[in-house]
Design a protein around this motif. Structure first.
Motif, short mmCIF file in Angstrom:
data_model
loop_
_atom_site.label_atom_id
_atom_site.label_comp_id
_atom_site.label_asym_id
_atom_site.label_seq_id
_atom_site.Cartn_x
_atom_site.Cartn_y
_atom_site.Cartn_z
N VAL A 207 0.82 -1.22 0.00
CA VAL A 207 0.00 0.00 0.00
C VAL A 207 0.85 1.26 0.00
CG1 VAL A 207 -1.91 -1.16 1.18
CG2 VAL A 207 -0.17 0.02 2.53
N ASN A 208 0.19 2.39 -0.27
CA ASN A 208 0.87 3.68 -0.20
C ASN A 208 1.32 3.95 1.22
OD1 ASN A 208 0.47 4.22 -2.94
ND2 ASN A 208 -1.52 5.17 -2.56
N ASP A 209 2.29 4.82 1.35
CA ASP A 209 2.92 5.08 2.64
C ASP A 209 1.91 5.58 3.67
OD1 ASP A 209 5.06 5.22 4.36
OD2 ASP A 209 5.54 7.28 3.85
N ARG A 210 2.01 5.00 4.89
CA ARG A 210 1.24 5.48 6.04
C ARG A 210 2.26 5.94 7.08
NH1 ARG A 210 -1.60 -0.19 6.48
NH2 ARG A 210 0.57 -0.63 6.07
N VAL A 211 2.04 7.09 7.64
CA VAL A 211 3.01 7.66 8.57
C VAL A 211 3.05 6.89 9.88
CG1 VAL A 211 3.60 9.74 9.88
CG2 VAL A 211 2.80 9.94 7.54
N THR A 212 1.91 6.40 10.32
CA THR A 212 1.82 5.83 11.66
C THR A 212 2.24 4.37 11.75
OG1 THR A 212 -0.49 5.28 11.28
CG2 THR A 212 -0.03 7.40 12.35
N ARG A 213 2.40 3.69 10.63
CA ARG A 213 2.75 2.27 10.69
C ARG A 213 3.43 1.83 9.41
NH1 ARG A 213 -2.88 -0.34 11.63
NH2 ARG A 213 -2.90 1.41 13.02
N HIS A 214 4.29 0.82 9.54
CA HIS A 214 4.96 0.24 8.36
C HIS A 214 4.10 -0.85 7.74
CE1 HIS A 214 8.50 2.50 9.26
NE2 HIS A 214 8.78 1.85 10.36
N VAL B 273 1.71 -3.87 3.78
CA VAL B 273 3.04 -3.33 4.03
C VAL B 273 3.21 -2.10 3.15
CG1 VAL B 273 5.53 -3.78 4.00
CG2 VAL B 273 3.96 -5.64 4.53
N ASN B 274 3.83 -1.07 3.69
CA ASN B 274 4.05 0.16 2.94
C ASN B 274 5.02 -0.06 1.78
OD1 ASN B 274 2.48 1.32 4.90
ND2 ASN B 274 4.06 2.70 5.68
N ALA B 275 4.65 0.41 0.61
CA ALA B 275 5.49 0.27 -0.59
C ALA B 275 6.77 1.09 -0.50
CB ALA B 275 4.69 0.69 -1.82
N SER B 276 6.77 2.14 0.31
CA SER B 276 7.91 3.06 0.35
C SER B 276 9.08 2.57 1.20
CB SER B 276 7.45 4.42 0.89
OG SER B 276 6.95 4.25 2.21
N LEU B 277 8.91 1.45 1.90
CA LEU B 277 9.98 0.96 2.78
C LEU B 277 11.16 0.45 1.96
CD1 LEU B 277 7.87 -1.11 5.35
CD2 LEU B 277 8.58 1.28 5.51
N ASN B 278 12.38 0.65 2.50
CA ASN B 278 13.53 0.05 1.83
C ASN B 278 13.45 -1.47 1.98
OD1 ASN B 278 15.27 -0.96 4.08
ND2 ASN B 278 15.46 1.21 4.59
N GLN B 279 14.22 -2.18 1.19
CA GLN B 279 14.07 -3.64 1.11
C GLN B 279 14.32 -4.34 2.45
OE1 GLN B 279 16.90 -5.37 -1.63
NE2 GLN B 279 18.59 -4.07 -0.90
N GLU C 64 19.59 15.69 15.56
CA GLU C 64 20.40 16.66 14.81
C GLU C 64 19.90 18.09 14.96
OE1 GLU C 64 21.58 14.02 10.90
OE2 GLU C 64 19.56 14.83 11.00
N VAL C 65 18.66 18.25 15.43
CA VAL C 65 18.05 19.57 15.55
C VAL C 65 18.67 20.29 16.76
CG1 VAL C 65 15.86 20.78 16.02
CG2 VAL C 65 15.90 18.80 14.47
N PRO C 66 19.10 21.53 16.58
CA PRO C 66 19.70 22.26 17.71
C PRO C 66 18.69 22.52 18.83
CG PRO C 66 20.15 23.37 15.61
CD PRO C 66 19.15 22.30 15.34
N TYR C 67 19.20 22.57 20.04
CA TYR C 67 18.37 22.89 21.21
C TYR C 67 17.69 24.23 20.98
CZ TYR C 67 17.04 23.92 26.03
OH TYR C 67 16.34 24.22 27.15
N GLY C 68 16.37 24.30 21.24
CA GLY C 68 15.62 25.54 21.10
C GLY C 68 15.11 25.82 19.69
N ALA C 69 15.51 25.02 18.71
CA ALA C 69 15.08 25.24 17.33
C ALA C 69 13.63 24.78 17.12
CB ALA C 69 16.00 24.50 16.37
N LEU C 70 12.99 25.38 16.13
CA LEU C 70 11.62 25.00 15.78
C LEU C 70 11.64 23.97 14.66
CD1 LEU C 70 9.81 28.47 15.76
CD2 LEU C 70 9.92 26.80 17.61
N PHE C 71 10.69 23.03 14.73
CA PHE C 71 10.57 22.03 13.66
C PHE C 71 9.11 21.65 13.49
CE2 PHE C 71 11.19 19.60 17.58
CZ PHE C 71 10.22 18.61 17.49
N ARG C 72 8.81 21.08 12.32
CA ARG C 72 7.44 20.66 11.99
C ARG C 72 7.44 19.16 11.79
NH1 ARG C 72 5.05 24.37 7.83
NH2 ARG C 72 6.80 24.95 8.36
N ILE C 73 6.33 18.51 12.23
CA ILE C 73 6.19 17.08 12.00
C ILE C 73 5.22 16.85 10.85
CG2 ILE C 73 6.82 16.50 14.38
CD1 ILE C 73 3.85 15.95 14.95
N HIS C 74 5.00 15.59 10.49
CA HIS C 74 4.23 15.21 9.31
C HIS C 74 2.83 15.79 9.25
CE1 HIS C 74 1.71 12.33 11.52
NE2 HIS C 74 2.79 12.14 12.25
#
Length: 198
Positions: A31-38, A53-59, A150-160
């Motif tokens: 199936v197409n990729d699902r963020v919450t499960r493989h 199983v998600n099609a986008s997974l590596n082998q 890898e994200v610096p302390y105090g930096a802003l980030f966005r999730i899916h």
């Protein structure tokens, strides 16, 4: 079916996995990729064993995910439907089904010790094993995302899902991150992929 599997699995894993699929009567859907499960397993009302199983997974992740889901089916058939989905019976079954695949003909040599360690006591998701997860991610298609560690302390980030967070301190293994809109604090695994904001 083996032609389809060959697009998603390491070459030497195709035939033995096809045998498992036949043995357990699995209806496999990629199936197409699902963020919450493989992947997932369920037995439908007509008694068919359906695994997605998600099609986008590596082998390598695809292989682990497919065996993980077949282990649910096998554990339920052997021990009954009242067992915990990721309890001792499933762990034992997952280990037994996965061991024949942990070989240098299937996995790169540097993954073998990580897999051996992980399968001493497999978790509900290989993503909770940060070391193995990061090692497997090197085979994913490259993206512009960063790992939380890898994200610096105090930096802003966005999730899916579009929510924005500010990275905070590390607790033992995970990072405390505050959601900007609500002020609530959430814990993130170090290998969570996020979009760093300017």
């Amino acid at each position: 079916m083996t032609d389809v599997l060959a697009r998603y699995l390491p070459e030497h894993a195709v035939a033995p996995l096809f045998e498992l699929i036949k043995l357990y009567g699995v209806h496999l859907k990629i199936v197409n990729d699902r963020v919450t499960r493989h992947g997932d397993y369920h037995r439908d009302a007509s008694g068919y064993h359906r695994i997605t199983v998600n099609a986008s997974l590596n082998q390598y992740r695809f292989l682990i995910t497919l065996v993980h889901e077949i282990a649910h089916l096998a554990a339920f058939e052997k021990f009954g439907r009242n067992i915990k989905p990721h309890g001792d019976e499933w762990k034992l079954t997952f280990q037994r089904l996965m061991v024949p695949f942990i070989r240098p003909e299937i996995f790169p040599g540097h993954l073998l010790p990580l897999l051996a360690r992980h399968f001493r006591n497999p978790k509900a998701s290989s993503d909770t094993d940060a070391t193995l997860s990061l090692a497997l991610k090197q085979f994913d298609e490259k993206t512009d995302k960063n790992y939380i560690f890898e994200v610096p302390y105090g930096a802003l980030f966005r999730i899916h899902n579009g929510k924005v967070f500010k990275k905070g301190a590390q607790r033992i293994k995970r990072f405390e991150c505050q959601e900007i809109s609500s002020g609530r604090v959430y814990l993130f695994n170090p290998n969570a992929e996020v979009e760093l904001l300017p």
